[in-house]
Design a protein around this motif. Sequence first.
Motif, PDB file in Angstrom:
ATOM      1  N   HIS A   1     102.606  73.345  51.924  1.00 16.29           N
ATOM      2  CA  HIS A   1     102.587  71.949  51.487  1.00 16.29           C
ATOM      3  C   HIS A   1     101.684  71.874  50.267  1.00 16.29           C
ATOM      4  CE1 HIS A   1     100.775  67.870  51.482  1.00 16.29           C
ATOM      5  NE2 HIS A   1     102.042  67.538  51.605  1.00 16.29           N
ATOM      6  N   LEU A   2     102.206  71.352  49.168  1.00 17.23           N
ATOM      7  CA  LEU A   2     101.433  71.239  47.942  1.00 17.23           C
ATOM      8  C   LEU A   2     101.252  69.770  47.583  1.00 17.23           C
ATOM      9  CD1 LEU A   2     102.638  74.126  47.800  1.00 17.23           C
ATOM     10  CD2 LEU A   2     102.714  73.850  45.348  1.00 17.23           C
TER      11      LEU A   2
ATOM     12  N   ASN B   1      98.302  73.343  51.424  1.00 14.80           N
ATOM     13  CA  ASN B   1      98.097  73.207  52.881  1.00 14.80           C
ATOM     14  C   ASN B   1      96.844  72.395  53.203  1.00 14.80           C
ATOM     15  OD1 ASN B   1     100.458  74.553  53.338  1.00 14.80           O
ATOM     16  ND2 ASN B   1      99.481  76.536  53.643  1.00 14.80           N
ATOM     17  N   ASP B   2      96.839  71.159  52.718  1.00 13.81           N
ATOM     18  CA  ASP B   2      95.763  70.196  52.983  1.00 13.81           C
ATOM     19  C   ASP B   2      94.393  70.697  52.548  1.00 13.81           C
ATOM     20  OD1 ASP B   2      97.531  68.256  54.103  1.00 13.81           O
ATOM     21  OD2 ASP B   2      97.581  69.439  55.951  1.00 13.81           O
ATOM     22  N   GLY B   3      94.351  71.436  51.433  1.00 13.53           N
ATOM     23  CA  GLY B   3      93.078  71.873  50.874  1.00 13.53           C
ATOM     24  C   GLY B   3      92.592  73.223  51.364  1.00 13.53           C
ATOM     25  N   ALA B   4      93.410  73.957  52.122  1.00 14.33           N
ATOM     26  CA  ALA B   4      93.009  75.302  52.533  1.00 14.33           C
ATOM     27  C   ALA B   4      92.770  76.171  51.299  1.00 14.33           C
ATOM     28  CB  ALA B   4      94.066  75.937  53.433  1.00 14.33           C
ATOM     29  N   TYR B   5      93.567  75.930  50.268  1.00 14.71           N
ATOM     30  CA  TYR B   5      93.379  76.569  48.962  1.00 14.71           C
ATOM     31  C   TYR B   5      93.533  75.494  47.902  1.00 14.71           C
ATOM     32  CZ  TYR B   5      94.158  80.803  51.615  1.00 14.71           C
ATOM     33  OH  TYR B   5      94.062  81.798  52.552  1.00 14.71           O
ATOM     34  N   VAL B   6      92.767  75.614  46.833  1.00 18.20           N
ATOM     35  CA  VAL B   6      92.842  74.659  45.725  1.00 18.20           C
ATOM     36  C   VAL B   6      92.843  75.450  44.421  1.00 18.20           C
ATOM     37  CG1 VAL B   6      91.739  72.719  44.545  1.00 18.20           C
ATOM     38  CG2 VAL B   6      91.579  72.909  47.036  1.00 18.20           C
TER      39      VAL B   6
ATOM     40  N   GLN C   1     103.732  65.370  45.654  1.00 17.58           N
ATOM     41  CA  GLN C   1     103.710  66.186  46.866  1.00 17.58           C
ATOM     42  C   GLN C   1     104.959  67.049  46.887  1.00 17.58           C
ATOM     43  OE1 GLN C   1     102.945  64.132  50.485  1.00 17.58           O
ATOM     44  NE2 GLN C   1     101.073  63.219  49.731  1.00 17.58           N
ATOM     45  N   LEU C   2     104.775  68.338  47.153  1.00 17.88           N
ATOM     46  CA  LEU C   2     105.872  69.300  47.192  1.00 17.88           C
ATOM     47  C   LEU C   2     105.776  70.109  48.471  1.00 17.88           C
ATOM     48  CD1 LEU C   2     105.320  70.730  43.606  1.00 17.88           C
ATOM     49  CD2 LEU C   2     107.021  69.028  44.247  1.00 17.88           C
TER      50      LEU C   2
END
Length: 86
Positions: free
Chosen positions: A37-38, A52-57, A78-79
């Motif tokens: 999820h982006l 993924n809800d800020g797991a990686y930025v 949102q993608l």
Amino acid sequence: GFRIYREDGRICTDRTAVSASVKRNISQTPALQGTAHLEVLVDPHMIEVFINDGAYVITNAVYHLGPYMTSSVPKTIQLHTTTEDI
């Protein structure tokens, strides 16, 4: 322009076309399993991709976007990706 894509399970960004003078233009996450999820935030000088809800930025400074934006309000996109490379 600015490119967001998935390759070898990694979410990648490439700002080469908009910041050719910068030495590091491609950023990427570690390989991710399954769907990602982006959420992409864009303002006149910055593009941020939250995976993924800020797991990686991934944050990229990309100057002079202002003239290309239709509003001064930051944009959010949102993608959702599949497990396949795109």
